[in-house]
Design a protein around this motif. Structure first.
Motif: not given
Length: 76
Positions: A29-33, A39-41, A45-47, A75-76
């Motif tokens: 869920i953090l990765g989705h947020s 905030r791709a990087e 990392e969360a994923y 990606r930014n």
């Protein structure tokens, strides 16, 4: 965001409790947020951590979501 804050808090509580399943869920869920915020990087990392936990817990069916989301993180 509130979603990020709550996901981080949930991941921390799960880690302290030794609940790998809940921690992996919260990290996904953090990765989705984070991904939604561009905030791709950080999202990747969360994923990755969620995927690692799912693999450690031998939850291959639950590993699909974080694994699929890693390359999809903006990606930014």
């Amino acid at each position: 965001t509130a979603a990020e804050e709550h996901a981080r808090q949930a991941a921390g509580v799960a880690l302290e409790a030794g609940d790998g399943k809940a921690e992996a869920f919260a990290l996904t869920i953090l990765g989705h947020s984070l991904a939604a915020q561009g905030r791709a990087e950080e999202a990747a990392e969360a994923y990755r951590r969620a995927l690692e936990l799912r693999r450690e817990l031998v939850q291959t069916n639950m590993a699909v979501e974080p694994q699929a989301a890693i390359p999809a993180a903006p990606r930014n």
